[in-house]
Each structure stands twice: as C-alpha cells, then as structure tokens.
Write a protein that holds these residues in place. Sequence first.
Motif, PDB file in Angstrom:
ATOM      1  N   CYS A 271      57.814  56.050  33.291  1.00 36.26           N
ATOM      2  CA  CYS A 271      58.145  54.738  32.747  1.00 36.26           C
ATOM      3  C   CYS A 271      56.871  53.913  32.628  1.00 36.26           C
ATOM      4  CB  CYS A 271      59.150  54.028  33.646  1.00 36.26           C
ATOM      5  SG  CYS A 271      60.734  54.890  33.768  1.00 36.26           S
ATOM      6  N   GLU A 272      56.920  52.894  31.764  1.00 39.24           N
ATOM      7  CA  GLU A 272      55.740  52.088  31.502  1.00 39.24           C
ATOM      8  C   GLU A 272      56.058  50.601  31.603  1.00 39.24           C
ATOM      9  OE1 GLU A 272      52.280  51.672  28.101  1.00 39.24           O
ATOM     10  OE2 GLU A 272      54.015  52.918  27.706  1.00 39.24           O
ATOM     11  N   SER A 273      55.086  49.880  32.173  1.00 41.23           N
ATOM     12  CA  SER A 273      55.140  48.421  32.239  1.00 41.23           C
ATOM     13  C   SER A 273      53.721  47.890  32.175  1.00 41.23           C
ATOM     14  CB  SER A 273      55.809  47.962  33.536  1.00 41.23           C
ATOM     15  OG  SER A 273      55.777  46.551  33.641  1.00 41.23           O
ATOM     16  N   GLU A 274      53.483  46.961  31.276  1.00 36.17           N
ATOM     17  CA  GLU A 274      52.177  46.332  31.120  1.00 36.17           C
ATOM     18  C   GLU A 274      51.061  47.366  30.965  1.00 36.17           C
ATOM     19  OE1 GLU A 274      51.645  43.618  34.375  1.00 36.17           O
ATOM     20  OE2 GLU A 274      53.207  42.269  33.633  1.00 36.17           O
ATOM     21  N   GLY A 275      51.332  48.421  30.194  1.00 36.14           N
ATOM     22  CA  GLY A 275      50.324  49.435  29.915  1.00 36.14           C
ATOM     23  C   GLY A 275      50.101  50.453  31.022  1.00 36.14           C
ATOM     24  N   GLN A 276      50.801  50.305  32.130  1.00 36.87           N
ATOM     25  CA  GLN A 276      50.666  51.232  33.256  1.00 36.87           C
ATOM     26  C   GLN A 276      51.879  52.156  33.290  1.00 36.87           C
ATOM     27  OE1 GLN A 276      48.032  51.341  35.313  1.00 36.87           O
ATOM     28  NE2 GLN A 276      47.025  49.552  34.461  1.00 36.87           N
ATOM     29  N   GLN A 277      51.626  53.450  33.449  1.00 36.02           N
ATOM     30  CA  GLN A 277      52.718  54.403  33.560  1.00 36.02           C
ATOM     31  C   GLN A 277      52.911  54.812  35.012  1.00 36.02           C
ATOM     32  OE1 GLN A 277      52.267  57.659  30.797  1.00 36.02           O
ATOM     33  NE2 GLN A 277      52.822  56.365  29.072  1.00 36.02           N
ATOM     34  N   GLN A 278      54.153  55.114  35.351  1.00 36.41           N
ATOM     35  CA  GLN A 278      54.510  55.454  36.732  1.00 36.41           C
ATOM     36  C   GLN A 278      55.672  56.448  36.711  1.00 36.41           C
ATOM     37  OE1 GLN A 278      55.397  51.933  39.064  1.00 36.41           O
ATOM     38  NE2 GLN A 278      56.931  53.002  40.249  1.00 36.41           N
ATOM     39  N   GLN A 279      55.649  57.371  37.643  1.00 40.18           N
ATOM     40  CA  GLN A 279      56.779  58.284  37.814  1.00 40.18           C
ATOM     41  C   GLN A 279      57.877  57.527  38.552  1.00 40.18           C
ATOM     42  OE1 GLN A 279      55.860  62.330  38.985  1.00 40.18           O
ATOM     43  NE2 GLN A 279      57.670  62.366  40.289  1.00 40.18           N
ATOM     44  N   VAL A 280      59.115  57.601  38.045  1.00 47.30           N
ATOM     45  CA  VAL A 280      60.231  56.838  38.586  1.00 47.30           C
ATOM     46  C   VAL A 280      61.394  57.772  38.913  1.00 47.30           C
ATOM     47  CG1 VAL A 280      61.932  55.030  38.070  1.00 47.30           C
ATOM     48  CG2 VAL A 280      59.552  54.755  37.336  1.00 47.30           C
ATOM     49  N   ASP A 281      61.965  57.575  40.086  1.00 47.37           N
ATOM     50  CA  ASP A 281      63.161  58.305  40.519  1.00 47.37           C
ATOM     51  C   ASP A 281      64.367  57.706  39.801  1.00 47.37           C
ATOM     52  OD1 ASP A 281      65.386  59.341  41.819  1.00 47.37           O
ATOM     53  OD2 ASP A 281      64.692  58.827  43.825  1.00 47.37           O
ATOM     54  N   MET A 282      65.102  58.524  39.064  1.00 50.25           N
ATOM     55  CA  MET A 282      66.229  58.051  38.266  1.00 50.25           C
ATOM     56  C   MET A 282      67.572  58.398  38.909  1.00 50.25           C
ATOM     57  SD  MET A 282      64.646  56.635  35.709  1.00 50.25           S
ATOM     58  CE  MET A 282      65.659  56.547  34.253  1.00 50.25           C
ATOM     59  N   SER A 283      67.583  58.768  40.173  1.00 52.25           N
ATOM     60  CA  SER A 283      68.804  59.231  40.845  1.00 52.25           C
ATOM     61  C   SER A 283      69.953  58.235  40.764  1.00 52.25           C
ATOM     62  CB  SER A 283      68.519  59.541  42.318  1.00 52.25           C
ATOM     63  OG  SER A 283      67.601  60.597  42.439  1.00 52.25           O
ATOM     64  N   LEU A 284      69.672  56.941  40.826  1.00 51.58           N
ATOM     65  CA  LEU A 284      70.737  55.937  40.838  1.00 51.58           C
ATOM     66  C   LEU A 284      71.290  55.613  39.448  1.00 51.58           C
ATOM     67  CD1 LEU A 284      69.338  53.457  43.507  1.00 51.58           C
ATOM     68  CD2 LEU A 284      71.143  55.166  43.787  1.00 51.58           C
ATOM     69  N   VAL A 285      70.517  55.917  38.401  1.00 53.87           N
ATOM     70  CA  VAL A 285      70.968  55.572  37.044  1.00 53.87           C
ATOM     71  C   VAL A 285      71.216  56.794  36.177  1.00 53.87           C
ATOM     72  CG1 VAL A 285      69.876  53.304  37.061  1.00 53.87           C
ATOM     73  CG2 VAL A 285      68.600  55.261  36.190  1.00 53.87           C
TER      74      VAL A 285
ATOM     75  N   ALA B 117      69.790  60.379  34.062  1.00 53.96           N
ATOM     76  CA  ALA B 117      68.803  60.612  33.002  1.00 53.96           C
ATOM     77  C   ALA B 117      69.071  59.662  31.833  1.00 53.96           C
ATOM     78  CB  ALA B 117      68.881  62.062  32.540  1.00 53.96           C
ATOM     79  N   LEU B 118      68.004  59.090  31.288  1.00 51.99           N
ATOM     80  CA  LEU B 118      68.124  58.162  30.163  1.00 51.99           C
ATOM     81  C   LEU B 118      67.199  58.587  29.035  1.00 51.99           C
ATOM     82  CD1 LEU B 118      68.114  54.760  32.104  1.00 51.99           C
ATOM     83  CD2 LEU B 118      70.083  55.934  31.107  1.00 51.99           C
ATOM     84  N   ASP B 119      67.522  58.146  27.835  1.00 54.41           N
ATOM     85  CA  ASP B 119      66.700  58.445  26.669  1.00 54.41           C
ATOM     86  C   ASP B 119      65.401  57.637  26.696  1.00 54.41           C
ATOM     87  OD1 ASP B 119      68.648  60.143  25.631  1.00 54.41           O
ATOM     88  OD2 ASP B 119      69.611  58.513  24.508  1.00 54.41           O
ATOM     89  N   SER B 120      64.379  58.183  26.044  1.00 49.10           N
ATOM     90  CA  SER B 120      63.127  57.441  25.854  1.00 49.10           C
ATOM     91  C   SER B 120      63.446  56.129  25.148  1.00 49.10           C
ATOM     92  CB  SER B 120      62.151  58.259  25.009  1.00 49.10           C
ATOM     93  OG  SER B 120      61.825  59.451  25.681  1.00 49.10           O
TER      94      SER B 120
ATOM     95  N   HIS C 231      59.489  59.075  28.898  1.00 48.99           N
ATOM     96  CA  HIS C 231      60.239  60.327  28.783  1.00 48.99           C
ATOM     97  C   HIS C 231      60.902  60.623  30.115  1.00 48.99           C
ATOM     98  CE1 HIS C 231      57.215  62.844  30.864  1.00 48.99           C
ATOM     99  NE2 HIS C 231      56.324  62.167  30.196  1.00 48.99           N
ATOM    100  N   CYS C 232      62.003  61.335  30.036  1.00 51.65           N
ATOM    101  CA  CYS C 232      62.815  61.594  31.220  1.00 51.65           C
ATOM    102  C   CYS C 232      63.084  63.087  31.305  1.00 51.65           C
ATOM    103  CB  CYS C 232      64.126  60.811  31.113  1.00 51.65           C
ATOM    104  SG  CYS C 232      65.097  60.772  32.624  1.00 51.65           S
TER     105      CYS C 232
END
Length: 108
Positions: A19-33, A35-38, A11-12
């Motif tokens: 964001c999620e990778s390999e079952g791990q979730q992390q807060q990600v800075d989206m400034s360069l891309v 806001a994106l959809d789930s 979710h954004c």
Amino acid sequence: MCIGIPMKVVHCDGLVAVCESEGQQQQVDMSLVGALDSGSWVLVFLGAAREQITEQRARETADAITALRSVMRGETVDMDSLFADLMQSEPQLPEHLQIKTEEQEKHG
C-alpha cells in the motif's frame, strides 16, 4: 493513541498487500479486510488494514493528519479547509444515545 493512516492498495497477494501513502510504500496485513483490488483504500494501524474506506474518507483523514502535523510544528493552519467535513455538519450522537435522549424528552 494510534492514528490510522489512509493508504491506497498498489497490489494485493492474498492477505498481504503493498500500500502507498504520501509516496511511501509499505507491506500491509490485510487479514481483517480480506484481499482487495489495486486502487482500493484502507485505513492502516500499525501495519494492518483495519477497514476499507472510500477515497473521499481517505482524503478527509489525510487532511486531518496534515492539520495535526502543521499544528505540532507551530504553523498556522486553515482548519476550515483541512477539516471541511467537520466544519459543515453538526455533531451527531451515536444511535444508542439518540434513543435515550428521545425517551428522556418524552418523559420530561
């Protein structure tokens, strides 16, 4: 060297996403891309999304990272399957070098 990790947006909220990778979730800075959809995929470097990518590119990148981890552990790796996108194509010069090569061929 910094390796980009493909992550799926869970979710954004503006310029911050979970964001999620390999079952791990992390807060990600989206400034360069932006806001994106789930369900969108991004390539994340040091906690910041650098670019939006396709699901296929995310899978290819994840396979390459899996291969690198396996090699680092001394395991046998099926390079043909984990680097399938590279094994089925010829290397291509960047466009700016292709132009120089074509000019050199013309002028012998």
